[in-house]
Design a protein around this motif. Sequence first.
Motif, PDB file in Angstrom:
ATOM      1  N   THR A  19      -5.071   9.664 -14.892  1.00 59.58           N
ATOM      2  CA  THR A  19      -6.298   9.041 -14.381  1.00 59.58           C
ATOM      3  C   THR A  19      -5.983   7.717 -13.708  1.00 59.58           C
ATOM      4  N   ALA A  20      -5.115   6.913 -14.336  1.00 51.04           N
ATOM      5  CA  ALA A  20      -4.726   5.630 -13.749  1.00 51.04           C
ATOM      6  C   ALA A  20      -4.003   5.824 -12.423  1.00 51.04           C
ATOM      7  N   SER A  21      -3.185   6.865 -12.318  1.00 51.31           N
ATOM      8  CA  SER A  21      -2.479   7.138 -11.066  1.00 51.31           C
ATOM      9  C   SER A  21      -3.458   7.490  -9.958  1.00 51.31           C
ATOM     10  N   THR A  22      -4.492   8.253 -10.297  1.00 51.70           N
ATOM     11  CA  THR A  22      -5.521   8.581  -9.303  1.00 51.70           C
ATOM     12  C   THR A  22      -6.220   7.325  -8.806  1.00 51.70           C
ATOM     13  N   LEU A  23      -6.528   6.424  -9.739  1.00 45.15           N
ATOM     14  CA  LEU A  23      -7.156   5.155  -9.362  1.00 45.15           C
ATOM     15  C   LEU A  23      -6.232   4.328  -8.485  1.00 45.15           C
ATOM     16  N   ILE A  24      -4.955   4.266  -8.831  1.00 42.35           N
ATOM     17  CA  ILE A  24      -4.002   3.453  -8.056  1.00 42.35           C
ATOM     18  C   ILE A  24      -3.823   4.005  -6.652  1.00 42.35           C
ATOM     19  N   VAL A  25      -3.788   5.326  -6.519  1.00 40.20           N
ATOM     20  CA  VAL A  25      -3.675   5.921  -5.183  1.00 40.20           C
ATOM     21  C   VAL A  25      -4.910   5.591  -4.352  1.00 40.20           C
ATOM     22  N   ALA A  26      -6.090   5.650  -4.972  1.00 42.03           N
ATOM     23  CA  ALA A  26      -7.315   5.289  -4.253  1.00 42.03           C
ATOM     24  C   ALA A  26      -7.275   3.828  -3.817  1.00 42.03           C
ATOM     25  N   LEU A  27      -6.806   2.956  -4.720  1.00 38.04           N
ATOM     26  CA  LEU A  27      -6.657   1.541  -4.359  1.00 38.04           C
ATOM     27  C   LEU A  27      -5.623   1.367  -3.251  1.00 38.04           C
ATOM     28  N   GLY A  28      -4.576   2.188  -3.293  1.00 36.63           N
ATOM     29  CA  GLY A  28      -3.534   2.093  -2.272  1.00 36.63           C
ATOM     30  C   GLY A  28      -4.042   2.447  -0.888  1.00 36.63           C
ATOM     31  N   THR A  29      -4.851   3.489  -0.788  1.00 33.91           N
ATOM     32  CA  THR A  29      -5.398   3.857   0.524  1.00 33.91           C
ATOM     33  C   THR A  29      -6.326   2.774   1.057  1.00 33.91           C
ATOM     34  N   THR A  30      -7.089   2.147   0.167  1.00 32.84           N
ATOM     35  CA  THR A  30      -7.974   1.062   0.585  1.00 32.84           C
ATOM     36  C   THR A  30      -7.179  -0.164   0.994  1.00 32.84           C
ATOM     37  N   THR A  31      -6.107  -0.453   0.257  1.00 36.08           N
ATOM     38  CA  THR A  31      -5.251  -1.589   0.610  1.00 36.08           C
ATOM     39  C   THR A  31      -4.582  -1.371   1.961  1.00 36.08           C
ATOM     40  N   SER A  32      -4.164  -0.140   2.218  1.00 35.62           N
ATOM     41  CA  SER A  32      -3.577   0.183   3.519  1.00 35.62           C
ATOM     42  C   SER A  32      -4.566  -0.100   4.641  1.00 35.62           C
ATOM     43  N   PHE A  40      -6.971  -2.199   4.537  1.00 32.12           N
ATOM     44  CA  PHE A  40      -7.153  -3.654   4.591  1.00 32.12           C
ATOM     45  C   PHE A  40      -6.164  -4.286   5.573  1.00 32.12           C
ATOM     46  N   TRP A  41      -4.875  -3.962   5.445  1.00 29.10           N
ATOM     47  CA  TRP A  41      -3.861  -4.607   6.288  1.00 29.10           C
ATOM     48  C   TRP A  41      -3.917  -4.120   7.730  1.00 29.10           C
ATOM     49  N   ILE A  42      -4.126  -2.828   7.920  1.00 25.71           N
ATOM     50  CA  ILE A  42      -4.198  -2.303   9.285  1.00 25.71           C
ATOM     51  C   ILE A  42      -5.394  -2.878  10.028  1.00 25.71           C
ATOM     52  N   LEU A  43      -6.531  -2.958   9.334  1.00 28.64           N
ATOM     53  CA  LEU A  43      -7.723  -3.503   9.982  1.00 28.64           C
ATOM     54  C   LEU A  43      -7.632  -5.018  10.139  1.00 28.64           C
ATOM     55  N   ALA A  44      -6.872  -5.679   9.279  1.00 25.86           N
ATOM     56  CA  ALA A  44      -6.642  -7.113   9.487  1.00 25.86           C
ATOM     57  C   ALA A  44      -5.914  -7.344  10.807  1.00 25.86           C
ATOM     58  N   LEU A  45      -4.884  -6.521  11.068  1.00 28.65           N
ATOM     59  CA  LEU A  45      -4.149  -6.649  12.336  1.00 28.65           C
ATOM     60  C   LEU A  45      -5.026  -6.268  13.514  1.00 28.65           C
ATOM     61  N   ASN A  46      -5.718  -5.143  13.397  1.00 30.26           N
ATOM     62  CA  ASN A  46      -6.555  -4.709  14.517  1.00 30.26           C
ATOM     63  C   ASN A  46      -7.671  -5.708  14.806  1.00 30.26           C
ATOM     64  N   SER A  47      -8.254  -6.258  13.749  1.00 29.09           N
ATOM     65  CA  SER A  47      -9.319  -7.245  13.947  1.00 29.09           C
ATOM     66  C   SER A  47      -8.776  -8.520  14.574  1.00 29.09           C
ATOM     67  N   ALA A  92       0.811  -1.215   0.000  1.00 30.82           N
ATOM     68  CA  ALA A  92       0.000   0.000   0.000  1.00 30.82           C
ATOM     69  C   ALA A  92       0.847   1.269   0.000  1.00 30.82           C
ATOM     70  N   PHE A  93       1.759   1.366   0.956  1.00 27.90           N
ATOM     71  CA  PHE A  93       2.510   2.609   1.102  1.00 27.90           C
ATOM     72  C   PHE A  93       3.385   2.877  -0.121  1.00 27.90           C
TER      73      PHE A  93
END
Length: 457
Positions: A126-139, A141-148, A102-103
């Motif tokens: 446009t693709a970079s904007t999409l990838i950054v949005a996916l990156g924040t969501t992926t971040s 995902f992993w943080i909440l996986a640990l917290n959960s 993600a980072f």
Amino acid sequence: MDAFLLSRLQFALNISFHILFPTITMAMGWFLFYFKLRSNISGHPVWMRMYRFWVRVFALSFALGVVSGVTMSFQFGTNWPGFMEKVGNVAGPLLGYEVLTAFFLEATFLGIMLFGIRRVPNWLHTASTLIVALGTTTSAFWILALNSWMQTPQGFEVIDGVVYATNWKEIIFNPSFPYRFVHMMLASGLTASFLIAGLSAYRMLKGDDKLAPKLALKTATYTAAVLIPLQIFAGDMHGLNTLEHQPQKVAAMEGLWETTEGAPLLLFAIPDEESKENHFEIPIPYGASLILTHELKGEIKGLNEFEGEHPPVAPVFFGFRVMVGMGMLMLAVSWLGSLYLMSNKDFPIWLKRTFAGMAFSGWIATLAGWYVTEIGRQPYLVSGVLRTADAVTQLPPANIALSFTLYLVIYTVLLIAYMGTLMLMCRRAVEIEEITTEEREVAKAKMQPTAPDPSTV
């Protein structure tokens, strides 16, 4: 105060400050992608105006989120060494996955998104904007996986007092993760929606009569109106999952001391842990059982079933009600705003002021919900595996008090500067020309139909 309490206060301060900014950026990345797509499809320059304004808000929020996240991670070693010593074999890789997937993804394409709009082809931007949005969501995902996993741990074994992973699929997709991930992403969507709507309304109140703030307000209002019912449904599912795996947290949320069939829903009460009772109760008969078990006579375990194993009651009890109350206010305001929009009516001045006043309402709901989640896990750092008191540092309390004070001062200044900067950006946007001559000519060229070839007529 001792090192244990000071360390808890310091980490609470850090996580409270940090979570404010990812809560914005996780959803705002998707708003930016939507604005960019609308710009590409319609050719109307107002969408690019909206993109350029909100991408600056995104960049500022992203920067503060990264900086505060780095300082927060230091505390695993300085204030909570027992955490990594005990469960580092699980926590370390999950945090590492977040950095690797993600980072780095965000860091690579964020520069293109922010500074490459005139330097790279439009499709790449446009693709970079999409990838950054996916990156924040992926971040997330992993943080909440640990917290959960810390809430509902599974997929591990303990050897000589140290936790070792046995099944990464079970660790990542632990019982509470799907509910927590959806709940948090919807919370981010609501936070970003009300921030966009609130700042847009503030611009309009300051005399900005251009199309961009009106269109941003409309987009954000409709988005919030759709997301809040989904959040209520997701919250209900999350509550049922919590009742199954963390019944002591639910008992604290409901202020329920004795195991009860047909438990009432307390609209208000003052929990008293010493006497194990509530004062000044305002109950709805059978309400808690109906919501949590979907049966009028459903049984809910009380706090007295978890002597010494349940969280502090008052902060969980009141935090839950602040979260729900703010959610209900968001529902009312977003739906009322949507009714005005569907009726093609301008917002009255009082509704614009309401939206402006609720620009940061998502923060209140998010913090209240986060406190319910994290305090509700106590007295454990990892439920049933590691007690919070067993992971704390042996540093002198004076050292922790000093760092806590410094964090408090710095974060207060940063938060005031952040909010002040957003207000300044809004006021300056009032003076900016809505569409430049260059943008108007480009828009005309994009939207003008191509003349037919005379030879084919």
